[in-house]
Motif scaffolding. Structure first.
Motif, PDB file in Angstrom:
ATOM      1  N   UNK A  19       0.836  -1.201   0.000  1.00 47.40           N
ATOM      2  CA  UNK A  19       0.000   0.000   0.000  1.00 47.40           C
ATOM      3  C   UNK A  19       0.874   1.255   0.000  1.00 47.40           C
ATOM      4  N   UNK A  20       1.931   1.233   0.814  1.00 48.00           N
ATOM      5  CA  UNK A  20       2.839   2.384   0.860  1.00 48.00           C
ATOM      6  C   UNK A  20       3.454   2.645  -0.508  1.00 48.00           C
ATOM      7  N   UNK A  21       3.800   1.580  -1.214  1.00 46.35           N
ATOM      8  CA  UNK A  21       4.388   1.721  -2.543  1.00 46.35           C
ATOM      9  C   UNK A  21       3.381   2.310  -3.524  1.00 46.35           C
ATOM     10  N   UNK A  22       2.141   1.790  -3.495  1.00 43.96           N
ATOM     11  CA  UNK A  22       1.097   2.296  -4.387  1.00 43.96           C
ATOM     12  C   UNK A  22       0.818   3.767  -4.089  1.00 43.96           C
ATOM     13  N   UNK A  23       0.883   4.132  -2.808  1.00 44.98           N
ATOM     14  CA  UNK A  23       0.606   5.514  -2.397  1.00 44.98           C
ATOM     15  C   UNK A  23       1.829   6.418  -2.517  1.00 44.98           C
ATOM     16  N   UNK A  24       2.912   5.869  -3.063  1.00 35.67           N
ATOM     17  CA  UNK A  24       4.140   6.628  -3.307  1.00 35.67           C
ATOM     18  C   UNK A  24       4.706   7.232  -2.023  1.00 35.67           C
ATOM     19  N   UNK A  25       4.524   6.526  -0.905  1.00 37.30           N
ATOM     20  CA  UNK A  25       5.074   6.991   0.365  1.00 37.30           C
ATOM     21  C   UNK A  25       6.550   6.594   0.445  1.00 37.30           C
ATOM     22  N   UNK A  26       7.405   7.553   0.700  1.00 39.02           N
ATOM     23  CA  UNK A  26       8.847   7.285   0.772  1.00 39.02           C
ATOM     24  C   UNK A  26       9.396   7.482   2.192  1.00 39.02           C
ATOM     25  N   UNK A  27       8.491   7.637   3.147  1.00 41.73           N
ATOM     26  CA  UNK A  27       8.887   7.835   4.542  1.00 41.73           C
ATOM     27  C   UNK A  27       9.186   6.467   5.158  1.00 41.73           C
ATOM     28  N   UNK A  28      10.417   5.983   4.980  1.00 44.17           N
ATOM     29  CA  UNK A  28      10.773   4.632   5.419  1.00 44.17           C
ATOM     30  C   UNK A  28      10.626   4.415   6.918  1.00 44.17           C
ATOM     31  N   UNK A  29      11.048   5.359   7.783  1.00 41.77           N
ATOM     32  CA  UNK A  29      10.844   5.138   9.223  1.00 41.77           C
ATOM     33  C   UNK A  29       9.375   4.958   9.592  1.00 41.77           C
ATOM     34  N   UNK A  30       8.494   5.746   8.961  1.00 41.43           N
ATOM     35  CA  UNK A  30       7.061   5.605   9.232  1.00 41.43           C
ATOM     36  C   UNK A  30       6.551   4.262   8.733  1.00 41.43           C
ATOM     37  N   UNK A  31       6.936   3.882   7.515  1.00 34.41           N
ATOM     38  CA  UNK A  31       6.489   2.599   6.962  1.00 34.41           C
ATOM     39  C   UNK A  31       6.919   1.448   7.867  1.00 34.41           C
ATOM     40  N   UNK A  32       8.162   1.495   8.348  1.00 31.17           N
ATOM     41  CA  UNK A  32       8.667   0.432   9.206  1.00 31.17           C
ATOM     42  C   UNK A  32       7.901   0.386  10.528  1.00 31.17           C
ATOM     43  N   UNK A  33       7.605   1.557  11.088  1.00 35.56           N
ATOM     44  CA  UNK A  33       6.859   1.616  12.345  1.00 35.56           C
ATOM     45  C   UNK A  33       5.440   1.063  12.162  1.00 35.56           C
ATOM     46  N   UNK A  34       4.807   1.399  11.048  1.00 34.71           N
ATOM     47  CA  UNK A  34       3.464   0.879  10.772  1.00 34.71           C
ATOM     48  C   UNK A  34       3.498  -0.623  10.529  1.00 34.71           C
ATOM     49  N   UNK A  35       4.539  -1.095   9.853  1.00 36.31           N
ATOM     50  CA  UNK A  35       4.670  -2.538   9.620  1.00 36.31           C
ATOM     51  C   UNK A  35       4.822  -3.278  10.948  1.00 36.31           C
ATOM     52  N   UNK A  36       5.549  -2.697  11.872  1.00 37.04           N
ATOM     53  CA  UNK A  36       5.689  -3.305  13.196  1.00 37.04           C
ATOM     54  C   UNK A  36       4.348  -3.345  13.927  1.00 37.04           C
ATOM     55  N   UNK A  37       3.559  -2.290  13.796  1.00 41.05           N
ATOM     56  CA  UNK A  37       2.231  -2.271  14.401  1.00 41.05           C
ATOM     57  C   UNK A  37       1.351  -3.357  13.797  1.00 41.05           C
ATOM     58  N   UNK A  38       1.432  -3.507  12.477  1.00 46.47           N
ATOM     59  CA  UNK A  38       0.620  -4.506  11.788  1.00 46.47           C
ATOM     60  C   UNK A  38       0.998  -5.925  12.205  1.00 46.47           C
ATOM     61  N   UNK A  39       2.246  -6.107  12.615  1.00 43.32           N
ATOM     62  CA  UNK A  39       2.732  -7.451  12.965  1.00 43.32           C
ATOM     63  C   UNK A  39       2.484  -7.816  14.416  1.00 43.32           C
ATOM     64  N   UNK A  40       1.981  -6.880  15.210  1.00 39.09           N
ATOM     65  CA  UNK A  40       1.799  -7.138  16.645  1.00 39.09           C
ATOM     66  C   UNK A  40       0.764  -8.228  16.891  1.00 39.09           C
ATOM     67  N   UNK A  41       1.088  -9.076  17.834  1.00 39.22           N
ATOM     68  CA  UNK A  41       0.166 -10.127  18.256  1.00 39.22           C
ATOM     69  C   UNK A  41       0.110 -10.136  19.775  1.00 39.22           C
ATOM     70  N   UNK A  42      -0.889 -10.751  20.312  1.00 40.32           N
ATOM     71  CA  UNK A  42      -0.998 -10.819  21.765  1.00 40.32           C
ATOM     72  C   UNK A  42      -1.740  -9.627  22.335  1.00 40.32           C
ATOM     73  N   UNK A  43      -2.030  -9.710  23.629  1.00 37.33           N
ATOM     74  CA  UNK A  43      -2.799  -8.672  24.299  1.00 37.33           C
ATOM     75  C   UNK A  43      -2.005  -8.093  25.461  1.00 37.33           C
ATOM     76  N   UNK A  44      -2.261  -6.836  25.760  1.00 39.06           N
ATOM     77  CA  UNK A  44      -1.604  -6.179  26.878  1.00 39.06           C
ATOM     78  C   UNK A  44      -2.277  -6.520  28.196  1.00 39.06           C
ATOM     79  N   UNK A  45      -1.592  -6.211  29.304  1.00 40.32           N
ATOM     80  CA  UNK A  45      -2.138  -6.527  30.628  1.00 40.32           C
ATOM     81  C   UNK A  45      -3.475  -5.842  30.882  1.00 40.32           C
ATOM     82  N   UNK A  46      -3.700  -4.680  30.248  1.00 44.89           N
ATOM     83  CA  UNK A  46      -4.914  -3.902  30.479  1.00 44.89           C
ATOM     84  C   UNK A  46      -6.175  -4.629  30.015  1.00 44.89           C
TER      85      UNK A  46
END
Length: 287
Positions: free
Chosen positions: A61-88
């Motif tokens: 999606x980032x490629x199609x949207x021509x986003x070149x902000x690599x730090x943001x893309x990497x941070x979003x990819x990490x969010x997308x990969x999260x599994x499990x639940x927090x203590x809350x």
């Protein structure tokens, strides 16, 4: 895959960033769906947080949207990969969603900054002080609800006590003087605040009444930094609960507010002296 009936704040934020990325590229939902070979409804579901997304698809999606902000893309990819639940999540059936969302934000924060004008920052409150804050809510809460909220607040404090997440607190003199639970509770709270101010990773700075200009409005604010500036979040405490802001304009506005506080608040050492003077005054007045 079944849709999420109640996506978390973090899942909704991931979807919002995908929508922001698409809109910045000037693409409609149907256009992006066509590029990806999926149905437009799937775009809506991803952007609302009701549908998960893989890190691989996010990068597409980032490629199609021509986003070149690599730090943001990497941070979003990490969010997308999260599994499990927090203590809350243990409290999902006993507390309102605001409590869980605040803890979720703090649990993923890189740094937390408070601006408090009415009461002490929640992450620095003593048990007695926190209980008194909840006890003053109108209409009154039942004792068990007060205890549950207090226990939850103390559990949140483990984030700070561990030293893993740096914390800055700009506390107005009004909040240092406001009494919840009486003078003894306040003095104990101020003593605990002094102790916390000496801990590694915690900075406490006072904004006294005689400061010429107090930036921003009078709300209690929390600025929560993400892995990249684009993923920062502002939380505002209001009587109805917590409000969250993450638009670029809101983030820029509140960065300016906190920058002004940084320039005008007392130094850490002078702040400790100021807190000690209030402790002495309260103790002598109510002796």
């Amino acid at each position: 895959m079944a849709l999420r009936p109640n996506p978390t704040l973090r899942q909704r934020r991931l979807g919002a960033e995908l929508r922001r990325m698409r809109e910045q590229a000037g693409l409609g939902g149907s256009q992006l769906a066509r590029e990806l070979g999926i149905q437009p409804a799937q775009i809506t579901q991803m952007e609302s947080g009701k549908s998960g997304i893989s890190a691989e698809r996010l990068r597409t999606i980032a490629s199609v949207c021509m986003c070149t902000n690599e730090p943001l893309i990497e941070a979003l990819a990490n969010m997308a990969s999260e599994r499990g639940k927090g203590w809350w999540e243990e409290y999902r059936s006993t507390l309102t969603i605001d409590f869980l969302e605040v803890a979720e934000l703090e649990g993923h924060a890189e740094r937390i900054t408070f601006c408090n004008t009415v009461y002490m920052p929640g992450l620095l409150q003593t048990r007695a002080y926190a209980s008194a804050v909840f006890a003053r809510i109108v209409p009154s809460l039942p004792p068990q609800e007060i205890e549950t909220r207090t226990a939850f607040r103390l559990r949140r404090q483990e984030v700070v006590r561990s030293g893993a997440t740096p914390l800055r607190a700009f506390i107005h003199e009004a909040a240092l003087r406001m009494q919840f639970g009486g003078p003894v509770v306040l003095v104990d709270q101020l003593a605990a605040l002094l102790e916390d101010s000496e801990r590694p990773g915690i900075s406490v700075r006072v904004v006294p009444f005689n400061i010429d200009t107090f930036p921003g409005a009078g709300e209690n604010l929390i600025y929560i930094e993400g892995p990249v500036p684009e993923l920062d979040t502002v939380e505002m405490d209001v009587s109805q609960g917590a409000l969250f802001f993450d638009s670029p304009a809101n983030l820029a506005k509140h960065r300016t507010i906190f920058s002004s506080l940084e320039a005008t608040a007392l130094s850490e050492e002078r702040s400790r002296d100021f807190i000690r003077s209030i402790m002495k005054e309260v103790t002598s007045t109510h002796a």
